[in-house]
Design a protein around this motif. Structure first.
Motif, PDB file in Angstrom:
ATOM      1  N   GLY A   7      -8.848  18.435  -5.996  1.00 62.04           N
ATOM      2  CA  GLY A   7     -10.263  18.445  -6.323  1.00 62.04           C
ATOM      3  C   GLY A   7     -10.805  17.100  -6.761  1.00 62.04           C
ATOM      4  N   THR A   8      -9.983  16.055  -6.702  1.00 62.67           N
ATOM      5  CA  THR A   8     -10.450  14.717  -7.058  1.00 62.67           C
ATOM      6  C   THR A   8     -11.557  14.313  -6.088  1.00 62.67           C
ATOM      7  OG1 THR A   8      -8.259  14.123  -7.879  1.00 62.67           O
ATOM      8  CG2 THR A   8      -9.748  12.319  -7.389  1.00 62.67           C
ATOM      9  N   GLU A   9     -12.582  13.660  -6.593  1.00 58.17           N
ATOM     10  CA  GLU A   9     -13.721  13.266  -5.762  1.00 58.17           C
ATOM     11  C   GLU A   9     -13.287  12.364  -4.620  1.00 58.17           C
ATOM     12  OE1 GLU A   9     -17.185  11.797  -7.759  1.00 58.17           O
ATOM     13  OE2 GLU A   9     -16.700  12.933  -9.559  1.00 58.17           O
ATOM     14  N   THR A  10     -13.958  12.535  -3.497  1.00 59.58           N
ATOM     15  CA  THR A  10     -13.630  11.768  -2.296  1.00 59.58           C
ATOM     16  C   THR A  10     -13.805  10.274  -2.526  1.00 59.58           C
ATOM     17  OG1 THR A  10     -14.366  13.643  -0.949  1.00 59.58           O
ATOM     18  CG2 THR A  10     -14.131  11.518   0.160  1.00 59.58           C
ATOM     19  N   GLY A  11     -14.834   9.886  -3.262  1.00 55.71           N
ATOM     20  CA  GLY A  11     -15.075   8.465  -3.532  1.00 55.71           C
ATOM     21  C   GLY A  11     -13.923   7.812  -4.280  1.00 55.71           C
ATOM     22  N   ILE A  12     -13.360   8.533  -5.225  1.00 58.19           N
ATOM     23  CA  ILE A  12     -12.225   8.002  -5.983  1.00 58.19           C
ATOM     24  C   ILE A  12     -11.016   7.845  -5.066  1.00 58.19           C
ATOM     25  CG2 ILE A  12     -10.583   8.515  -7.842  1.00 58.19           C
ATOM     26  CD1 ILE A  12     -12.936   9.808  -9.346  1.00 58.19           C
ATOM     27  N   LEU A  13     -10.772   8.842  -4.224  1.00 54.91           N
ATOM     28  CA  LEU A  13      -9.643   8.754  -3.288  1.00 54.91           C
ATOM     29  C   LEU A  13      -9.846   7.607  -2.298  1.00 54.91           C
ATOM     30  CD1 LEU A  13      -9.004  12.537  -2.582  1.00 54.91           C
ATOM     31  CD2 LEU A  13      -7.681  11.003  -4.036  1.00 54.91           C
ATOM     32  N   LEU A  14     -11.066   7.425  -1.828  1.00 58.14           N
ATOM     33  CA  LEU A  14     -11.341   6.305  -0.921  1.00 58.14           C
ATOM     34  C   LEU A  14     -11.135   4.970  -1.635  1.00 58.14           C
ATOM     35  CD1 LEU A  14     -14.465   7.613   1.021  1.00 58.14           C
ATOM     36  CD2 LEU A  14     -12.149   7.280   1.903  1.00 58.14           C
ATOM     37  N   GLY A  15     -11.524   4.902  -2.895  1.00 58.68           N
ATOM     38  CA  GLY A  15     -11.288   3.680  -3.675  1.00 58.68           C
ATOM     39  C   GLY A  15      -9.808   3.370  -3.798  1.00 58.68           C
ATOM     40  N   TYR A  16      -8.997   4.412  -4.073  1.00 61.47           N
ATOM     41  CA  TYR A  16      -7.545   4.219  -4.108  1.00 61.47           C
ATOM     42  C   TYR A  16      -7.047   3.721  -2.752  1.00 61.47           C
ATOM     43  CZ  TYR A  16      -7.135   6.830  -8.530  1.00 61.47           C
ATOM     44  OH  TYR A  16      -7.226   7.259  -9.828  1.00 61.47           O
ATOM     45  N   GLY A  17      -7.563   4.313  -1.682  1.00 61.56           N
ATOM     46  CA  GLY A  17      -7.147   3.914  -0.336  1.00 61.56           C
ATOM     47  C   GLY A  17      -7.480   2.459  -0.046  1.00 61.56           C
ATOM     48  N   VAL A  18      -8.654   2.020  -0.484  1.00 60.04           N
ATOM     49  CA  VAL A  18      -9.041   0.615  -0.287  1.00 60.04           C
ATOM     50  C   VAL A  18      -8.103  -0.299  -1.056  1.00 60.04           C
ATOM     51  CG1 VAL A  18     -10.847  -1.082  -0.809  1.00 60.04           C
ATOM     52  CG2 VAL A  18     -11.459   1.082   0.262  1.00 60.04           C
ATOM     53  N   LEU A  19      -7.786   0.048  -2.303  1.00 62.64           N
ATOM     54  CA  LEU A  19      -6.856  -0.775  -3.088  1.00 62.64           C
ATOM     55  C   LEU A  19      -5.476  -0.837  -2.441  1.00 62.64           C
ATOM     56  CD1 LEU A  19      -7.768   0.251  -6.750  1.00 62.64           C
ATOM     57  CD2 LEU A  19      -8.235  -1.919  -5.596  1.00 62.64           C
ATOM     58  N   ILE A  20      -5.011   0.297  -1.947  1.00 64.80           N
ATOM     59  CA  ILE A  20      -3.713   0.332  -1.273  1.00 64.80           C
ATOM     60  C   ILE A  20      -3.759  -0.533  -0.019  1.00 64.80           C
ATOM     61  CG2 ILE A  20      -2.114   1.834  -0.004  1.00 64.80           C
ATOM     62  CD1 ILE A  20      -2.883   4.048  -2.050  1.00 64.80           C
ATOM     63  N   GLY A  21      -4.854  -0.448   0.728  1.00 69.56           N
ATOM     64  CA  GLY A  21      -4.996  -1.256   1.947  1.00 69.56           C
ATOM     65  C   GLY A  21      -5.019  -2.748   1.652  1.00 69.56           C
ATOM     66  N   ASN A  24      -1.496  -3.788   0.748  1.00 69.42           N
ATOM     67  CA  ASN A  24      -0.660  -3.822   1.943  1.00 69.42           C
ATOM     68  C   ASN A  24      -0.979  -5.056   2.787  1.00 69.42           C
ATOM     69  OD1 ASN A  24       1.248  -2.885   3.797  1.00 69.42           O
ATOM     70  ND2 ASN A  24      -0.301  -1.759   4.948  1.00 69.42           N
ATOM     71  N   GLY A  25      -2.261  -5.353   2.949  1.00 70.65           N
ATOM     72  CA  GLY A  25      -2.649  -6.541   3.721  1.00 70.65           C
ATOM     73  C   GLY A  25      -2.159  -7.826   3.081  1.00 70.65           C
ATOM     74  N   MET A  28       1.595  -8.106   3.703  1.00 68.57           N
ATOM     75  CA  MET A  28       1.961  -8.461   5.081  1.00 68.57           C
ATOM     76  C   MET A  28       1.675  -9.929   5.383  1.00 68.57           C
ATOM     77  SD  MET A  28       0.727  -4.962   6.999  1.00 68.57           S
ATOM     78  CE  MET A  28       0.666  -5.739   8.577  1.00 68.57           C
ATOM     79  N   VAL A  29       0.513 -10.410   4.968  1.00 70.58           N
ATOM     80  CA  VAL A  29       0.158 -11.810   5.212  1.00 70.58           C
ATOM     81  C   VAL A  29       1.105 -12.736   4.458  1.00 70.58           C
ATOM     82  CG1 VAL A  29      -1.625 -13.552   4.804  1.00 70.58           C
ATOM     83  CG2 VAL A  29      -2.249 -11.334   5.770  1.00 70.58           C
ATOM     84  N   THR A  30       1.386 -12.415   3.195  1.00 68.98           N
ATOM     85  CA  THR A  30       2.271 -13.248   2.387  1.00 68.98           C
ATOM     86  C   THR A  30       3.683 -13.265   2.953  1.00 68.98           C
ATOM     87  OG1 THR A  30       0.960 -12.716   0.438  1.00 68.98           O
ATOM     88  CG2 THR A  30       3.143 -13.618   0.055  1.00 68.98           C
ATOM     89  N   GLN A  31       4.190 -12.106   3.351  1.00 75.28           N
ATOM     90  CA  GLN A  31       5.545 -12.044   3.904  1.00 75.28           C
ATOM     91  C   GLN A  31       5.659 -12.884   5.182  1.00 75.28           C
ATOM     92  OE1 GLN A  31       6.829  -8.312   5.534  1.00 75.28           O
ATOM     93  NE2 GLN A  31       8.969  -8.829   5.295  1.00 75.28           N
ATOM     94  N   ASN A  32       4.707 -12.759   6.081  1.00 74.15           N
ATOM     95  CA  ASN A  32       4.770 -13.532   7.322  1.00 74.15           C
ATOM     96  C   ASN A  32       4.606 -15.018   7.068  1.00 74.15           C
ATOM     97  OD1 ASN A  32       5.300 -11.609   9.378  1.00 74.15           O
ATOM     98  ND2 ASN A  32       3.264 -10.781   9.039  1.00 74.15           N
TER      99      ASN A  32
END
Length: 116
Positions: A7-21, A24-25, A28-32
């Motif tokens: 039941g967590t709000e979609t906006g909060i989940l999208l915010g978590y997704g953006v932070l995770i993205g 991750n980016g 990946m850039v640092t490793q390469n």
């Protein structure tokens, strides 16, 4: 995201997704960048081939291993266990960094340090 309650709000989940993205980016850039910068020119193909093989192996085995872990201990415990293991490995890397990633003699002479 996995520890969010139902039941967590979609906006909060999208915010978590953006932070995770973003994380991750950056990873990946640092490793390469580090692989290209630190790899000798004659070893580039071999090193990148090994890296791609290991990443492919992880992508194939991680869902299976994660499923087994979740089935045996439950989702909440699996996330906690994975977090603890990841934190322990990270701390071990920080503690043993001078052994794992020694600074070359040439960099010592030039006064270049990884702690800059």
């Amino acid at each position: 995201m996995g520890s969010s309650r139902s039941g967590t709000e979609t906006g909060i989940l999208l915010g978590y997704g953006v932070l995770i993205g973003i994380g991750n980016g950056l990873y990946m850039v640092t490793q390469n960048y580090i692989l290209q910068k630190e790899t000798p020119a004659d070893m580039t193909g071999r090193i990148f081939g090994i890296q791609n093989t290991i990443i492919s192996l992880i992508m194939l085995t991680a869902p299976f291993a994660g499923g087994m872990l979740i089935r045996s201990s439950g989702a909440g415990n699996a996330f906690v266990l994975i977090g603890l293991v990841t934190s322990a490995l990270g701390m071990l890397g920080v503690i043993l960094r001078s052994i794992i990633w020694p600074v070359s003699e040439q960099k010592k002479v030039l006064g270049i340090s990884r702690n800059v």
